[in-house]
Motif scaffolding. Sequence first.
Motif, PDB file in Angstrom:
ATOM      1  N   LEU A 168       0.749  -1.404   0.012  1.00 43.28           N
ATOM      2  CA  LEU A 168       0.262  -0.017   0.015  1.00 43.28           C
ATOM      3  C   LEU A 168       0.626   1.340  -0.130  1.00 43.28           C
ATOM      4  N   ALA A 169       1.842   1.506   0.840  1.00 41.49           N
ATOM      5  CA  ALA A 169       2.831   2.366   0.530  1.00 41.49           C
ATOM      6  C   ALA A 169       3.374   2.852  -0.738  1.00 41.49           C
ATOM      7  N   LYS A 170       3.750   1.449  -1.042  1.00 39.26           N
ATOM      8  CA  LYS A 170       4.935   1.367  -2.507  1.00 39.26           C
ATOM      9  C   LYS A 170       3.326   1.478  -3.674  1.00 39.26           C
ATOM     10  N   SER A 171       2.575   2.078  -3.536  1.00 38.82           N
ATOM     11  CA  SER A 171       1.460   1.452  -4.761  1.00 38.82           C
ATOM     12  C   SER A 171       1.296   3.317  -3.820  1.00 38.82           C
ATOM     13  N   GLY A 172       1.372   4.063  -3.111  1.00 35.96           N
ATOM     14  CA  GLY A 172       0.711   5.247  -2.566  1.00 35.96           C
ATOM     15  C   GLY A 172      -0.504   5.682  -2.949  1.00 35.96           C
ATOM     16  N   THR A 173      -1.152   4.667  -1.874  1.00 35.16           N
ATOM     17  CA  THR A 173      -2.599   4.239  -1.965  1.00 35.16           C
ATOM     18  C   THR A 173      -2.876   3.474  -0.725  1.00 35.16           C
ATOM     19  N   GLN A 174      -4.451   3.574   0.142  1.00 34.78           N
ATOM     20  CA  GLN A 174      -5.273   3.147   1.102  1.00 34.78           C
ATOM     21  C   GLN A 174      -5.830   2.445   0.769  1.00 34.78           C
ATOM     22  N   ASP A 175      -6.461   2.728  -0.077  1.00 33.88           N
ATOM     23  CA  ASP A 175      -7.714   2.326  -0.477  1.00 33.88           C
ATOM     24  C   ASP A 175      -7.798   0.846  -1.025  1.00 33.88           C
ATOM     25  N   VAL A 176      -8.104  -0.416  -1.122  1.00 33.40           N
ATOM     26  CA  VAL A 176      -8.430  -1.296  -1.937  1.00 33.40           C
ATOM     27  C   VAL A 176      -9.958  -1.335  -1.786  1.00 33.40           C
ATOM     28  N   ASP A 177     -10.398  -1.769  -3.316  1.00 33.26           N
ATOM     29  CA  ASP A 177     -11.954  -2.093  -3.442  1.00 33.26           C
ATOM     30  C   ASP A 177     -12.354  -3.920  -2.866  1.00 33.26           C
ATOM     31  N   TYR A 178     -11.052  -4.644  -3.018  1.00 33.46           N
ATOM     32  CA  TYR A 178     -11.460  -6.010  -2.721  1.00 33.46           C
ATOM     33  C   TYR A 178      -9.853  -6.579  -2.819  1.00 33.46           C
ATOM     34  N   TYR A 179      -9.856  -7.965  -2.543  1.00 34.22           N
ATOM     35  CA  TYR A 179      -9.065  -8.525  -2.077  1.00 34.22           C
ATOM     36  C   TYR A 179      -8.865 -10.081  -2.955  1.00 34.22           C
ATOM     37  N   VAL A 180      -8.261 -10.682  -3.122  1.00 36.02           N
ATOM     38  CA  VAL A 180      -8.090 -11.779  -3.892  1.00 36.02           C
ATOM     39  C   VAL A 180      -6.777 -12.818  -3.852  1.00 36.02           C
ATOM     40  N   PHE A 181      -6.760 -13.048  -2.981  1.00 40.49           N
ATOM     41  CA  PHE A 181      -5.801 -14.439  -1.906  1.00 40.49           C
ATOM     42  C   PHE A 181      -5.448 -15.371  -2.608  1.00 40.49           C
ATOM     43  N   HIS A 182      -4.153 -16.543  -2.922  1.00 40.28           N
ATOM     44  CA  HIS A 182      -3.887 -17.415  -2.830  1.00 40.28           C
ATOM     45  C   HIS A 182      -5.123 -18.057  -2.319  1.00 40.28           C
ATOM     46  N   GLN A 183      -6.087 -19.547  -2.367  1.00 40.76           N
ATOM     47  CA  GLN A 183      -6.622 -19.925  -1.939  1.00 40.76           C
ATOM     48  C   GLN A 183      -6.258 -21.728  -1.334  1.00 40.76           C
ATOM     49  N   ALA A 184      -5.396 -20.687  -0.103  1.00 34.13           N
ATOM     50  CA  ALA A 184      -5.297 -21.906   0.003  1.00 34.13           C
ATOM     51  C   ALA A 184      -5.939 -23.091   1.409  1.00 34.13           C
ATOM     52  N   ASN A 185      -7.105 -22.707   1.907  1.00 30.35           N
ATOM     53  CA  ASN A 185      -8.016 -22.854   2.772  1.00 30.35           C
ATOM     54  C   ASN A 185      -9.205 -22.291   3.452  1.00 30.35           C
TER      55      ASN A 185
ATOM     56  N   ALA B  51       2.962  -9.499  -3.562  1.00 35.25           N
ATOM     57  CA  ALA B  51       1.833  -8.782  -4.039  1.00 35.25           C
ATOM     58  C   ALA B  51       1.435  -7.897  -4.750  1.00 35.25           C
ATOM     59  N   THR B  52       1.056  -7.750  -5.260  1.00 33.64           N
ATOM     60  CA  THR B  52       0.472  -6.663  -6.281  1.00 33.64           C
ATOM     61  C   THR B  52      -1.347  -6.022  -6.073  1.00 33.64           C
ATOM     62  N   ILE B  53      -1.002  -5.199  -6.732  1.00 35.26           N
ATOM     63  CA  ILE B  53      -2.484  -4.257  -7.225  1.00 35.26           C
ATOM     64  C   ILE B  53      -2.771  -4.404  -7.979  1.00 35.26           C
TER      65      ILE B  53
END
Length: 332
Positions: free
Chosen positions: A245-262, A327-329
């Motif tokens: 978030l700091a590297k991207s210069g934003t704190q606003d994320v609309d949705y999260y798709v993470f690795h579906q481990a379990n 991770a990436t946005i």
Amino acid sequence: MKAFIKGISYYLPEKVVTNEELVKEFPEWDVDKVYAKVGVKERHIAAENETAGDLAEKAAKKLFEEYNIDPSSIDFLILCTQSADYLLPSTSCILQHRLGIPTSSGALDIDLGCSGCIYGMALAKGLISAGIAGNILLLTAETYTKYLHPDDKSNRTIFGDGAAACLIGKEQGIAEIGEFVLGTDGSGAENLIIKSYGARQRSASGVETTDDDGHTNREDYLYMNGSAIFNFTLEKVPPMMKELLAKSGTQDVDYYVFHQANKFMLSTLRKVCGIPKDKFYIDLEHTGNTVSSTILIGLKDCLEAGTISSGMKVMTCGFGVGLSYGATILLF
């Protein structure tokens, strides 16, 4: 130079194994217990003669058909797999020929698992930024189920086979690929490993030991120290998110798709990170953990369902075998 995702498709093998079938082999479990713990109702299993290369080929051809992509327009192919068709040559070289991609294109395999999709995107963006390639086919494919011991009920409930395909280019697409945070902690390598059949231990050893959680570690099959991977994830992912978030210069994320481990790991991670339920993707019901393909499968399903739409910022994050994380946005 900017890099964009221009299309996503995936392929799952025809054979399906349900929880009802698994509990016949492990009567001490029941269908509801399996689903409650890992969030999986069924998983797709590659046929005996079906390889990760075969799955990747089918995913790529679905992508070509769905988005009207001419294979001759591709100038680089990246395949992420830990289930290579052969020790050598690279499976990506075989796929270049089978998919009709020009011989002037580059092709390489990356031997990564749960974080591999993110690393593949990073490599693709780097190739575009350096002017080395302009239209890159990223494939992820895995057949972990071929490496599971028949008595390994824990991993047999979690893992499924599958492949995904993604075209990444320098022209405007469905999502712009943002900044990256990548990390590696090889000190935990033995917590998710198949010890036999590599150069260090070329033949089957037949060695079996028991870990601190009472799980059997069979050197000739996939072993996962679940508690160690769980702790690694909780240690690395939250600070990685803050750094991104700091590297991207934003704190606003609309949705999260993470690795579906379990399901349990994802639910815990969501709570630790303070992410609202309606912004966090969890769906392993019909696929299980397909390793490097889970993120692309999730993105595709969300796009088709309208969960992700134009104008949204979506954080994607992979973590696991290696131990490796990234991770990436994505800007839709």
